[in-house]
Design a protein around this motif. Structure first.
Motif, mmCIF file in Angstrom:
data_model
loop_
_atom_site.group_PDB
_atom_site.id
_atom_site.type_symbol
_atom_site.label_atom_id
_atom_site.label_comp_id
_atom_site.label_asym_id
_atom_site.label_seq_id
_atom_site.Cartn_x
_atom_site.Cartn_y
_atom_site.Cartn_z
ATOM 1 N N GLN A 1 53.375 -5.978 -21.042
ATOM 2 C CA GLN A 1 53.070 -5.177 -19.907
ATOM 3 C C GLN A 1 54.371 -4.213 -19.621
ATOM 4 O OE1 GLN A 1 52.206 -7.492 -16.382
ATOM 5 N NE2 GLN A 1 52.081 -5.786 -15.220
ATOM 6 N N VAL A 2 54.164 -2.959 -19.545
ATOM 7 C CA VAL A 2 55.180 -2.236 -19.300
ATOM 8 C C VAL A 2 55.676 -2.062 -17.724
ATOM 9 C CG1 VAL A 2 55.741 0.316 -19.387
ATOM 10 C CG2 VAL A 2 54.629 -0.788 -21.250
ATOM 11 N N GLN A 3 57.056 -2.374 -17.647
ATOM 12 C CA GLN A 3 57.392 -2.302 -16.293
ATOM 13 C C GLN A 3 58.772 -1.334 -16.202
ATOM 14 O OE1 GLN A 3 57.698 -6.437 -15.040
ATOM 15 N NE2 GLN A 3 56.673 -5.833 -13.480
ATOM 16 N N LEU A 4 58.910 -0.534 -15.260
ATOM 17 C CA LEU A 4 60.312 0.129 -14.908
ATOM 18 C C LEU A 4 60.550 -0.176 -13.548
ATOM 19 C CD1 LEU A 4 58.415 2.062 -17.290
ATOM 20 C CD2 LEU A 4 60.199 3.526 -16.515
ATOM 21 N N VAL A 5 61.451 -0.917 -13.317
ATOM 22 C CA VAL A 5 61.735 -1.225 -11.812
ATOM 23 C C VAL A 5 63.071 -0.460 -11.540
ATOM 24 C CG1 VAL A 5 62.494 -3.045 -10.277
ATOM 25 C CG2 VAL A 5 60.883 -3.217 -11.917
ATOM 26 N N GLU A 6 63.281 0.449 -10.512
ATOM 27 C CA GLU A 6 64.395 1.500 -10.047
ATOM 28 C C GLU A 6 65.165 0.550 -8.855
ATOM 29 O OE1 GLU A 6 61.394 4.446 -10.799
ATOM 30 O OE2 GLU A 6 61.202 2.513 -9.924
ATOM 31 N N SER A 7 66.610 0.640 -8.806
ATOM 32 C CA SER A 7 67.120 -0.040 -7.795
ATOM 33 C C SER A 7 68.381 0.746 -7.553
ATOM 34 C CB SER A 7 67.621 -1.360 -8.106
ATOM 35 O OG SER A 7 68.447 -1.533 -9.227
ATOM 36 N N GLY A 8 68.959 0.480 -6.275
ATOM 37 C CA GLY A 8 70.463 1.323 -5.997
ATOM 38 C C GLY A 8 70.194 2.226 -4.934
ATOM 39 N N GLY A 9 68.860 2.449 -4.642
ATOM 40 C CA GLY A 9 68.677 3.441 -3.507
ATOM 41 C C GLY A 9 69.289 2.947 -2.115
ATOM 42 N N GLY A 10 69.444 3.845 -1.079
ATOM 43 C CA GLY A 10 69.876 3.322 0.152
ATOM 44 C C GLY A 10 70.290 4.755 1.236
ATOM 45 N N SER A 17 78.544 8.632 -2.543
ATOM 46 C CA SER A 17 77.893 8.589 -4.066
ATOM 47 C C SER A 17 76.894 7.122 -4.133
ATOM 48 C CB SER A 17 79.006 8.130 -4.983
ATOM 49 O OG SER A 17 79.920 9.315 -5.135
ATOM 50 N N LEU A 18 75.982 7.182 -4.852
ATOM 51 C CA LEU A 18 75.175 6.269 -5.383
ATOM 52 C C LEU A 18 74.765 6.100 -6.960
ATOM 53 C CD1 LEU A 18 72.318 6.321 -2.563
ATOM 54 C CD2 LEU A 18 73.869 4.407 -2.796
ATOM 55 N N ARG A 19 74.763 4.724 -7.102
ATOM 56 C CA ARG A 19 74.264 4.611 -8.551
ATOM 57 C C ARG A 19 72.929 3.928 -8.757
ATOM 58 N NH1 ARG A 19 76.502 0.623 -13.250
ATOM 59 N NH2 ARG A 19 76.539 1.842 -14.974
ATOM 60 N N LEU A 20 71.798 4.496 -9.242
ATOM 61 C CA LEU A 20 70.647 4.093 -9.424
ATOM 62 C C LEU A 20 70.476 3.674 -10.794
ATOM 63 C CD1 LEU A 20 68.504 7.113 -7.848
ATOM 64 C CD2 LEU A 20 69.708 5.099 -6.772
ATOM 65 N N SER A 21 69.673 2.523 -10.789
ATOM 66 C CA SER A 21 69.205 1.870 -12.207
ATOM 67 C C SER A 21 67.789 1.770 -12.219
ATOM 68 C CB SER A 21 70.059 0.289 -12.159
ATOM 69 O OG SER A 21 71.205 0.340 -11.909
ATOM 70 N N CYS A 22 67.503 1.786 -13.508
ATOM 71 C CA CYS A 22 66.033 1.574 -13.698
ATOM 72 C C CYS A 22 65.970 0.623 -15.104
ATOM 73 C CB CYS A 22 65.346 2.920 -14.198
ATOM 74 S SG CYS A 22 63.811 2.584 -14.783
ATOM 75 N N VAL A 23 65.707 -0.598 -14.870
ATOM 76 C CA VAL A 23 65.433 -1.831 -15.906
ATOM 77 C C VAL A 23 63.917 -1.589 -16.438
ATOM 78 C CG1 VAL A 23 65.749 -4.093 -16.527
ATOM 79 C CG2 VAL A 23 66.988 -3.100 -14.650
ATOM 80 N N THR A 90 67.997 14.043 -0.378
ATOM 81 C CA THR A 90 67.119 12.851 0.213
ATOM 82 C C THR A 90 65.989 12.927 -0.533
ATOM 83 O OG1 THR A 90 68.232 12.597 2.081
ATOM 84 C CG2 THR A 90 65.955 12.235 2.031
ATOM 85 N N ALA A 91 65.354 11.756 -1.094
ATOM 86 C CA ALA A 91 63.906 11.725 -1.687
ATOM 87 C C ALA A 91 63.746 10.286 -2.350
ATOM 88 C CB ALA A 91 64.025 12.793 -3.052
ATOM 89 N N VAL A 92 62.621 10.201 -2.702
ATOM 90 C CA VAL A 92 62.285 8.945 -3.574
ATOM 91 C C VAL A 92 62.651 9.341 -4.988
ATOM 92 C CG1 VAL A 92 60.583 7.293 -4.190
ATOM 93 C CG2 VAL A 92 60.493 8.341 -2.017
ATOM 94 N N TYR A 93 63.166 8.462 -5.539
ATOM 95 C CA TYR A 93 63.753 8.806 -6.985
ATOM 96 C C TYR A 93 62.990 7.983 -7.865
ATOM 97 C CZ TYR A 93 67.585 11.872 -5.864
ATOM 98 O OH TYR A 93 68.460 12.887 -4.963
ATOM 99 N N TYR A 94 62.423 8.540 -9.032
ATOM 100 C CA TYR A 94 61.527 7.740 -10.019
ATOM 101 C C TYR A 94 62.131 7.878 -11.467
ATOM 102 C CZ TYR A 94 58.256 8.342 -6.425
ATOM 103 O OH TYR A 94 57.375 8.145 -5.142
ATOM 104 N N CYS A 95 62.042 6.828 -12.240
ATOM 105 C CA CYS A 95 62.349 6.939 -13.656
ATOM 106 C C CYS A 95 61.224 6.944 -14.382
ATOM 107 C CB CYS A 95 63.300 6.036 -14.014
ATOM 108 S SG CYS A 95 62.801 4.076 -14.233
ATOM 109 N N LYS A 96 61.263 7.660 -15.511
ATOM 110 C CA LYS A 96 60.226 7.830 -16.374
ATOM 111 C C LYS A 96 60.439 7.647 -17.804
ATOM 112 C CE LYS A 96 58.032 11.970 -18.335
ATOM 113 N NZ LYS A 96 57.876 13.599 -18.064
ATOM 114 N N GLY A 110 58.257 4.297 -12.853
ATOM 115 C CA GLY A 110 58.600 3.344 -12.033
ATOM 116 C C GLY A 110 57.993 3.701 -10.594
ATOM 117 N N GLN A 111 58.120 2.671 -9.821
ATOM 118 C CA GLN A 111 57.755 2.835 -8.409
ATOM 119 C C GLN A 111 58.549 3.442 -7.270
ATOM 120 O OE1 GLN A 111 54.512 1.731 -7.289
ATOM 121 N NE2 GLN A 111 54.577 1.676 -9.745
ATOM 122 N N GLY A 112 59.696 3.700 -7.786
ATOM 123 C CA GLY A 112 60.974 4.607 -7.246
ATOM 124 C C GLY A 112 61.618 3.819 -6.249
#
Length: 119
Positions: A1-10, A17-23, A90-96, A110-112
Motif C-alpha cells: 500500500q502506497v503512503q506519503l506522510v507529510e510533517s513539519g508544518g506549523g 523557517s520551517l522544514r517539511l518532511s515527506c516519508v 501560507t498554504a497546505v503543502y503536499y508531496c507528490k 500525500g494528505q498535506g
C-alpha cells in the motif's frame, strides 16, 4: 500500500523557517521524481519544487532562493527547507511522487501539512 506522510508544518512568523518532511512507503522511492505543491485557501494547487531521480532540482520562481528541496533515498524521504517565509507562503503543502514517463493520474499524493506564516 502506497503512503506519503507529510510533517513539519506549523505557525511561523514572517522571515522564519520551517522544514517539511515527506516519508514514503509502498513503492521504490529512488525511482520516483518527488515534488512539493501547495494550495492556499480559495486558490488552485500550485507547483513549488521537484527533485528528480538524478538529484537535479527545479523551483517555482516564487520560492527560488528561499526554499531547498532534497531527498534521502535511504530513508524514503523528501524534504523542503523553507527560509525567509512570507505570509503568501501560507498554504497546505503536499508531496507528490511520480515515476518518470508516467501519466499525471498515476502520481501518488500525500494528505498535506498546513503552513501558516503570520505575526
Amino acid at each position: 500500500q502506497v503512503q506519503l506522510v507529510e510533517s513539519g508544518g506549523g505557525l511561523v512568523q514572517p522571515g522564519g523557517s520551517l522544514r517539511l518532511s515527506c516519508v514514503s512507503s509502498g513503492f521504490t522511492f529512488s525511482r520516483y521524481t518527488m515534488s512539493w505543491y501547495r494550495q492556499a485557501p480559495g486558490k488552485e494547487r500550485e507547483y513549488v519544487a521537484r527533485i528528480a531521480t538524478d538529484i537535479s532540482t527545479y523551483y517555482a520562481d516564487s520560492v527560488k532562493g528561499r526554499f531547498t528541496i532534497s531527498r534521502d533515498n535511504g530513508k524514503n524521504t523528501v524534504y523542503l527547507q523553507m527560509n525567509s517565509l512570507k505570509p503568501e507562503d501560507t498554504a497546505v503543502y503536499y508531496c507528490k511522487a511520480i515515476r518518470p514517463g508516467s501519466a499525471p493520474w498515476e502520481a501518488y499524493w500525500g494528505q498535506g501539512t498546513q503552513v501558516t506564516v503570520s505575526s
